[in-house]
Scaffold this motif. Structure first.
Motif, PDB file in Angstrom:
ATOM      1  N   GLU A 285      58.861 121.614 -23.076  1.00 32.31           N
ATOM      2  CA  GLU A 285      57.765 122.205 -22.818  1.00 32.31           C
ATOM      3  C   GLU A 285      57.025 122.008 -21.357  1.00 32.31           C
ATOM      4  N   ALA A 286      57.260 120.794 -21.187  1.00 27.21           N
ATOM      5  CA  ALA A 286      56.947 120.190 -19.659  1.00 27.21           C
ATOM      6  C   ALA A 286      57.782 120.821 -18.593  1.00 27.21           C
ATOM      7  N   ALA A 287      59.128 120.667 -19.164  1.00 27.29           N
ATOM      8  CA  ALA A 287      60.241 120.980 -18.240  1.00 27.29           C
ATOM      9  C   ALA A 287      59.952 122.586 -17.593  1.00 27.29           C
ATOM     10  N   ARG A 288      59.781 123.437 -18.636  1.00 25.93           N
ATOM     11  CA  ARG A 288      59.335 124.722 -18.478  1.00 25.93           C
ATOM     12  C   ARG A 288      58.135 125.001 -17.693  1.00 25.93           C
ATOM     13  N   ALA A 289      57.007 124.119 -17.817  1.00 24.19           N
ATOM     14  CA  ALA A 289      55.847 124.379 -17.073  1.00 24.19           C
ATOM     15  C   ALA A 289      56.002 123.848 -15.438  1.00 24.19           C
ATOM     16  N   GLY A 290      56.942 122.759 -15.492  1.00 25.39           N
ATOM     17  CA  GLY A 290      57.453 122.183 -14.343  1.00 25.39           C
ATOM     18  C   GLY A 290      58.218 122.872 -13.252  1.00 25.39           C
ATOM     19  N   ALA A 291      59.139 123.925 -14.207  1.00 17.95           N
ATOM     20  CA  ALA A 291      59.941 124.764 -13.428  1.00 17.95           C
ATOM     21  C   ALA A 291      58.990 125.956 -12.837  1.00 17.95           C
ATOM     22  N   ALA A 292      58.011 126.390 -13.541  1.00 22.93           N
ATOM     23  CA  ALA A 292      57.229 127.467 -12.984  1.00 22.93           C
ATOM     24  C   ALA A 292      56.339 126.950 -12.223  1.00 22.93           C
TER      25      ALA A 292
ATOM     26  N   ARG B  96      51.406 104.817 -15.654  1.00 20.04           N
ATOM     27  CA  ARG B  96      50.381 105.605 -14.718  1.00 20.04           C
ATOM     28  C   ARG B  96      50.953 106.750 -14.169  1.00 20.04           C
ATOM     29  N   THR B  97      52.542 106.701 -13.798  1.00 20.49           N
ATOM     30  CA  THR B  97      52.943 107.944 -13.446  1.00 20.49           C
ATOM     31  C   THR B  97      52.894 109.048 -14.509  1.00 20.49           C
ATOM     32  N   ALA B  98      53.229 108.913 -15.592  1.00 17.28           N
ATOM     33  CA  ALA B  98      53.037 109.827 -16.597  1.00 17.28           C
ATOM     34  C   ALA B  98      51.881 110.324 -16.908  1.00 17.28           C
ATOM     35  N   HIS B  99      50.699 109.692 -16.649  1.00 15.16           N
ATOM     36  CA  HIS B  99      49.304 110.096 -17.087  1.00 15.16           C
ATOM     37  C   HIS B  99      48.674 110.824 -15.622  1.00 15.16           C
ATOM     38  N   THR B 100      49.119 110.217 -14.691  1.00 12.99           N
ATOM     39  CA  THR B 100      48.350 110.687 -13.227  1.00 12.99           C
ATOM     40  C   THR B 100      49.209 112.265 -13.130  1.00 12.99           C
ATOM     41  N   ALA B 101      50.533 112.387 -13.392  1.00  9.91           N
ATOM     42  CA  ALA B 101      51.076 113.618 -12.906  1.00  9.91           C
ATOM     43  C   ALA B 101      50.502 114.771 -13.307  1.00  9.91           C
ATOM     44  N   SER B 102      50.754 115.799 -12.820  1.00 11.86           N
ATOM     45  CA  SER B 102      50.197 117.232 -13.274  1.00 11.86           C
ATOM     46  C   SER B 102      51.164 117.611 -14.597  1.00 11.86           C
ATOM     47  N   VAL B 103      52.357 117.259 -14.156  1.00  9.88           N
ATOM     48  CA  VAL B 103      53.647 117.745 -15.526  1.00  9.88           C
ATOM     49  C   VAL B 103      54.424 116.610 -15.564  1.00  9.88           C
TER      50      VAL B 103
ATOM     51  N   LEU C  70      63.733 131.391 -15.075  1.00  9.61           N
ATOM     52  CA  LEU C  70      62.098 131.824 -14.798  1.00  9.61           C
ATOM     53  C   LEU C  70      62.185 132.713 -13.716  1.00  9.61           C
ATOM     54  N   GLN C  71      63.185 132.497 -12.559  1.00  9.37           N
ATOM     55  CA  GLN C  71      63.405 133.205 -11.345  1.00  9.37           C
ATOM     56  C   GLN C  71      63.301 134.734 -11.625  1.00  9.37           C
ATOM     57  N   GLN C  72      63.791 134.944 -13.065  1.00  9.46           N
ATOM     58  CA  GLN C  72      63.967 136.366 -13.546  1.00  9.46           C
ATOM     59  C   GLN C  72      62.675 137.028 -14.281  1.00  9.46           C
ATOM     60  N   GLU C  73      61.633 135.955 -14.213  1.00 12.31           N
ATOM     61  CA  GLU C  73      60.699 136.512 -14.888  1.00 12.31           C
ATOM     62  C   GLU C  73      59.409 136.875 -13.878  1.00 12.31           C
ATOM     63  N   SER C  74      58.420 137.617 -14.528  1.00  8.98           N
ATOM     64  CA  SER C  74      57.451 137.831 -13.424  1.00  8.98           C
ATOM     65  C   SER C  74      56.401 136.645 -13.025  1.00  8.98           C
ATOM     66  N   ALA C  75      55.684 136.539 -12.005  1.00  9.29           N
ATOM     67  CA  ALA C  75      54.731 135.252 -11.506  1.00  9.29           C
ATOM     68  C   ALA C  75      53.752 135.275 -12.842  1.00  9.29           C
ATOM     69  N   ALA C  76      53.426 136.414 -13.450  1.00  8.04           N
ATOM     70  CA  ALA C  76      52.274 136.286 -14.472  1.00  8.04           C
ATOM     71  C   ALA C  76      53.084 135.620 -15.656  1.00  8.04           C
ATOM     72  N   ALA C  77      54.225 135.870 -16.013  1.00  6.29           N
ATOM     73  CA  ALA C  77      54.896 134.949 -16.978  1.00  6.29           C
ATOM     74  C   ALA C  77      54.795 133.548 -16.889  1.00  6.29           C
ATOM     75  N   ARG C  78      55.136 133.221 -15.518  1.00  9.92           N
ATOM     76  CA  ARG C  78      55.386 131.985 -15.030  1.00  9.92           C
ATOM     77  C   ARG C  78      54.032 131.388 -15.144  1.00  9.92           C
ATOM     78  N   ASP C  79      52.852 131.981 -14.739  1.00  6.89           N
ATOM     79  CA  ASP C  79      51.624 131.361 -14.954  1.00  6.89           C
ATOM     80  C   ASP C  79      51.102 131.073 -16.048  1.00  6.89           C
ATOM     81  N   ALA C  80      51.540 131.878 -17.025  1.00  5.07           N
ATOM     82  CA  ALA C  80      51.347 131.619 -18.613  1.00  5.07           C
ATOM     83  C   ALA C  80      51.827 130.235 -19.122  1.00  5.07           C
ATOM     84  N   LEU C  81      52.948 129.951 -18.533  1.00  6.27           N
ATOM     85  CA  LEU C  81      53.480 128.768 -19.095  1.00  6.27           C
ATOM     86  C   LEU C  81      52.930 127.511 -18.538  1.00  6.27           C
TER      87      LEU C  81
ATOM     88  N   THR D 220      49.554 127.731 -17.428  1.00  3.85           N
ATOM     89  CA  THR D 220      48.074 127.605 -18.291  1.00  3.85           C
ATOM     90  C   THR D 220      48.326 126.824 -19.662  1.00  3.85           C
ATOM     91  N   ALA D 221      49.420 127.275 -20.384  1.00  2.00           N
ATOM     92  CA  ALA D 221      49.626 126.811 -21.666  1.00  2.00           C
ATOM     93  C   ALA D 221      49.877 125.259 -21.820  1.00  2.00           C
TER      94      ALA D 221
END
Ligand code: ATP
Ligand code: MG
Length: 246
Positions: free
Chosen positions: A58-65, A187-194, A214-225, A227-228
């Motif tokens: 889940e984190a890797a998806r958000a990080g890639a986005a 501290r790294t794990a907690h302070t990072a964004s992802v 995710l390069q094949q997906e829309s910017a909106a689809a990446r933003d959704a990841l 946000t989630a």
């Protein structure tokens, strides 16, 4: 891998990484302190089952986005990352595209040069070096020295194996930080964004796969990841897995 460890050894993957870290020290890429950090990582990896768990995916998806949506993404590389996944870091730099930047905790110009050479040998497109001209605010260690066109200007920094102090400094400077850390309590794990709670040896190939997907997906689809993504839930899930003794 030395001849004494057969492929069939149940701890083969872990032992292969240990040998890569030792080779990194011998080649002047990794600090001897890096051996201790790696040992801590090994113990935590054992407890998460030496496999990519759902919270890491889940984190890797958000990080890639986040990296794909960045205006100026930069990949920060230290001595352990360069020893374990040099080819994958170079490939991620080519794919995004993003420059790699050498950034180490224990000051050594020779080691910085050795890391740069290793990344270039593995096909990195651009490897920036720390400079005296550009410094991060809010931090005292050697990791404050950065490149003016790299980390200083970055809006999203991917930092497999970050140091807690610098992670905090990067966040205070308004940057998003995507990290890989087997310790969900750091501290790294907690302070990072992802935070991808996984071994970088598994997380980097996974990031390559996800970025390409995710390069094949829309910017909106990446933003959704993005946000989630619930940072604290992900860290709690990782901690629960470690404490469960499963
Ligand atoms: P922080 O600086 O974030 O407060 P720390 O000082 O406790 O944490 P460091 O010594 O800075 O930790 O870095 C070691 C960290 O790197 C450990 O948390 C360890 O789990 C993690 N680590 C080591 N090897 C790996 C690896 N191969 N993959 C992912 N994480 C790793
Ligand atoms: Mg630290």
């Amino acid at each position: 891998m030395s001849a004494e460890v057969p492929h069939s050894h149940p701890r083969y993957a872990s032992l292969r990484l240990r040998e890569a870290i030792v080779a990194g020290v011998e080649k002047g890429i990794t600090s001897v302190h890096g051996l201790i950090a790696h040992g801590r990582g090994e113990a935590l990896d054992y407890l998460i089952g030496e496999a990519t768990q759902p919270f890491a995916l889940e984190a890797a998806r958000a990080g890639a986005a986040l990296l794909l949506g960045a205006r100026h993404p930069v990949i920060s590389v230290n001595g352990n990352a360069a020893a374990l996944v040099p080819a994958e870091l170079a490939a991620l730099g080519r794919l995004l595209p993003a420059p790699l930047e050498v950034n180490i905790f224990h000051t050594s110009a020779a080691r910085e040069q050795a890391i740069r050479a290793e990344l270039l040998a593995h096909g990195a497109p651009e490897v920036l070096m720390p400079t005296r001209e550009a410094q991060l605010s809010y931090i005292e260690s050697n990791r404050r020295f950065v490149h003016p066109e790299g980390i200083l200007r970055a809006d999203v920094v991917f930092v497999p194996l970050e140091d807690g102090d610098r992670c905090q400094a990067l966040r205070r400077m308004g940057k998003e930080v995507v990290t890989v850390d087997l310790n969900p309590l750091s501290r790294t794990a907690h302070t990072a964004s992802v935070t991808i709670v996984d071994n970088i040896a598994r997380a980097l190939p996974l990031m390559l796969e996800l970025v390409a997907q995710l390069q094949q997906e829309s910017a909106a689809a990446r933003d959704a990841l993005i946000t989630a993504y619930d940072h604290h839930r992900v860290l709690r899930a990782a901690e629960a897995r470690i404490r469960s003794g499963a």
